[in-house]
Design a protein around this motif. Sequence first.
Motif, PDB file in Angstrom:
ATOM      1  N   ALA A  42       0.835  -1.211   0.000  1.00  0.00           N
ATOM      2  CA  ALA A  42       0.000   0.000   0.000  1.00  0.00           C
ATOM      3  C   ALA A  42       0.869   1.261   0.000  1.00  0.00           C
ATOM      4  O   ALA A  42       0.572   2.229  -0.693  1.00  0.00           O
ATOM      5  N   LEU A  43       1.964   1.218   0.762  1.00  0.00           N
ATOM      6  CA  LEU A  43       2.833   2.393   0.844  1.00  0.00           C
ATOM      7  C   LEU A  43       3.564   2.619  -0.483  1.00  0.00           C
ATOM      8  O   LEU A  43       3.646   3.752  -0.977  1.00  0.00           O
ATOM      9  N   GLY A  95      13.849   6.332  -5.997  1.00  0.00           N
ATOM     10  CA  GLY A  95      14.684   6.413  -4.785  1.00  0.00           C
ATOM     11  C   GLY A  95      13.861   6.203  -3.525  1.00  0.00           C
ATOM     12  O   GLY A  95      14.271   5.490  -2.600  1.00  0.00           O
ATOM     13  N   TYR A  96      12.682   6.814  -3.496  1.00  0.00           N
ATOM     14  CA  TYR A  96      11.799   6.642  -2.332  1.00  0.00           C
ATOM     15  C   TYR A  96      11.393   5.179  -2.169  1.00  0.00           C
ATOM     16  O   TYR A  96      11.399   4.633  -1.074  1.00  0.00           O
ATOM     17  N   ILE A  97      11.020   4.559  -3.297  1.00  0.00           N
ATOM     18  CA  ILE A  97      10.563   3.157  -3.258  1.00  0.00           C
ATOM     19  C   ILE A  97      11.692   2.234  -2.807  1.00  0.00           C
ATOM     20  O   ILE A  97      11.500   1.346  -1.974  1.00  0.00           O
ATOM     21  N   LYS A  98      12.878   2.473  -3.343  1.00  0.00           N
ATOM     22  CA  LYS A  98      14.051   1.674  -2.922  1.00  0.00           C
ATOM     23  C   LYS A  98      14.313   1.874  -1.425  1.00  0.00           C
ATOM     24  O   LYS A  98      14.647   0.932  -0.705  1.00  0.00           O
ATOM     25  N   GLY A  99      14.153   3.119  -0.965  1.00  0.00           N
ATOM     26  CA  GLY A  99      14.374   3.447   0.455  1.00  0.00           C
ATOM     27  C   GLY A  99      13.397   2.718   1.362  1.00  0.00           C
ATOM     28  O   GLY A  99      13.768   2.226   2.436  1.00  0.00           O
ATOM     29  N   ILE A 100      12.134   2.637   0.924  1.00  0.00           N
ATOM     30  CA  ILE A 100      11.112   1.935   1.714  1.00  0.00           C
ATOM     31  C   ILE A 100      11.445   0.440   1.779  1.00  0.00           C
ATOM     32  O   ILE A 100      11.345  -0.189   2.834  1.00  0.00           O
ATOM     33  N   ALA A 101      11.888  -0.114   0.641  1.00  0.00           N
ATOM     34  CA  ALA A 101      12.270  -1.536   0.609  1.00  0.00           C
ATOM     35  C   ALA A 101      13.461  -1.788   1.544  1.00  0.00           C
ATOM     36  O   ALA A 101      13.476  -2.768   2.300  1.00  0.00           O
ATOM     37  N   GLU A 102      14.450  -0.883   1.504  1.00  0.00           N
ATOM     38  CA  GLU A 102      15.634  -1.032   2.382  1.00  0.00           C
ATOM     39  C   GLU A 102      15.234  -0.970   3.857  1.00  0.00           C
ATOM     40  O   GLU A 102      15.734  -1.728   4.677  1.00  0.00           O
ATOM     41  N   ALA A 103      14.313  -0.033   4.181  1.00  0.00           N
ATOM     42  CA  ALA A 103      13.859   0.101   5.580  1.00  0.00           C
ATOM     43  C   ALA A 103      13.180  -1.178   6.049  1.00  0.00           C
ATOM     44  O   ALA A 103      13.327  -1.596   7.201  1.00  0.00           O
ATOM     45  N   ALA A 104      12.458  -1.828   5.136  1.00  0.00           N
ATOM     46  CA  ALA A 104      11.774  -3.086   5.485  1.00  0.00           C
ATOM     47  C   ALA A 104      12.788  -4.210   5.682  1.00  0.00           C
ATOM     48  O   ALA A 104      12.691  -4.998   6.631  1.00  0.00           O
ATOM     49  N   ILE A 105      13.772  -4.285   4.785  1.00  0.00           N
ATOM     50  CA  ILE A 105      14.770  -5.357   4.848  1.00  0.00           C
ATOM     51  C   ILE A 105      15.662  -5.205   6.082  1.00  0.00           C
ATOM     52  O   ILE A 105      15.953  -6.168   6.788  1.00  0.00           O
ATOM     53  N   LYS A 125       6.938   6.777  12.560  1.00  0.00           N
ATOM     54  CA  LYS A 125       7.853   5.822  11.938  1.00  0.00           C
ATOM     55  C   LYS A 125       7.853   5.963  10.409  1.00  0.00           C
ATOM     56  O   LYS A 125       8.903   6.014   9.780  1.00  0.00           O
ATOM     57  N   LEU A 126       6.676   6.032   9.816  1.00  0.00           N
ATOM     58  CA  LEU A 126       6.588   6.069   8.351  1.00  0.00           C
ATOM     59  C   LEU A 126       6.995   7.424   7.784  1.00  0.00           C
ATOM     60  O   LEU A 126       7.647   7.500   6.747  1.00  0.00           O
ATOM     61  N   SER A 127       6.620   8.505   8.476  1.00  0.00           N
ATOM     62  CA  SER A 127       6.950   9.823   7.920  1.00  0.00           C
ATOM     63  C   SER A 127       8.433  10.160   8.078  1.00  0.00           C
ATOM     64  O   SER A 127       8.921  11.149   7.540  1.00  0.00           O
ATOM     65  N   GLY A 131      10.121  10.687   1.245  1.00  0.00           N
ATOM     66  CA  GLY A 131       8.999  10.611   0.306  1.00  0.00           C
ATOM     67  C   GLY A 131       7.666  10.298   0.964  1.00  0.00           C
ATOM     68  O   GLY A 131       6.623  10.320   0.320  1.00  0.00           O
ATOM     69  N   VAL A 132       7.713  10.000   2.270  1.00  0.00           N
ATOM     70  CA  VAL A 132       6.465   9.677   2.977  1.00  0.00           C
ATOM     71  C   VAL A 132       6.158  10.806   3.961  1.00  0.00           C
ATOM     72  O   VAL A 132       6.899  11.028   4.907  1.00  0.00           O
ATOM     73  N   GLY A 133       5.070  11.499   3.709  1.00  0.00           N
ATOM     74  CA  GLY A 133       4.666  12.571   4.615  1.00  0.00           C
ATOM     75  C   GLY A 133       3.621  12.080   5.595  1.00  0.00           C
ATOM     76  O   GLY A 133       3.192  10.919   5.542  1.00  0.00           O
ATOM     77  N   VAL A 134       3.215  12.978   6.467  1.00  0.00           N
ATOM     78  CA  VAL A 134       2.198  12.643   7.467  1.00  0.00           C
ATOM     79  C   VAL A 134       0.900  12.216   6.775  1.00  0.00           C
ATOM     80  O   VAL A 134       0.275  11.222   7.157  1.00  0.00           O
ATOM     81  N   TRP A 135       0.508  12.946   5.727  1.00  0.00           N
ATOM     82  CA  TRP A 135      -0.746  12.620   5.032  1.00  0.00           C
ATOM     83  C   TRP A 135      -0.714  11.195   4.462  1.00  0.00           C
ATOM     84  O   TRP A 135      -1.663  10.436   4.619  1.00  0.00           O
ATOM     85  N   THR A 136       0.411  10.832   3.824  1.00  0.00           N
ATOM     86  CA  THR A 136       0.546   9.484   3.253  1.00  0.00           C
ATOM     87  C   THR A 136       0.403   8.428   4.352  1.00  0.00           C
ATOM     88  O   THR A 136      -0.272   7.414   4.181  1.00  0.00           O
TER      89      THR A 136
END
Length: 200
Positions: A42-43, A95-105, A125-127, A131-136
């Motif tokens: 979803a993110l 870059g944001y998507i790769k960053g989210i994947a790295e944070a998960a791994i 945690k997510l914001s 690339g992830v703001g409070v709204w997201t």
Amino acid sequence: MEIFKYGAKEIEYLKKKDKKLGAAIEKIGIIERKINPDPFKALVSSIVSQQISTKAAETVWNRFTNVIGVVTPENIEKVSLEEIQGCGMSLRKVGYIKGIAEAAISGEVNFGELNDLTDGEIIKKLSALKGVGVWTAEMLLIFSLCRPDVVSYGDLAIRRGMMNLYGLKELPKEKFERYRKRYSPYGSVASLYLWALSVL
């Protein structure tokens, strides 16, 4: 298709607490909004669709899943920046998507355990991710984790819906907070109706 579930209990509570909202609920009826119960997916999907039309987002997402396969942190890590960019995304988004994947791994964000955290902890945690703001993060709370009490001040359409509902010319944060507290603990259901009211 999984949807955000609510029913008579939430509706009766909101009607009792707010006559105007109650009348709007009566008129609009039940709203079915699709959810994505996988918070990681979803993110990533919300990053893909940032600042582009729904139709364009769908096209890019389909290309992306063709390249990646199942959307998991490991699969994203395996694919090069260029390949993902080729799906129709800016390098920054990739870059944001790769960053989210790295944070998960790395375990920086354990997506499987998000449900053990409070709304505030999840937003924090997510914001913290690029690339992830409070709204997201707030949208993820509603449309992935199905949290019951989220009304986003950062969402323009929600504020517009509120102004339409109460006939307001402006909406200072204090007034917004007053309404938000009134809807609690079923703010997310109120949000669904405020979105519907924003287009009137």
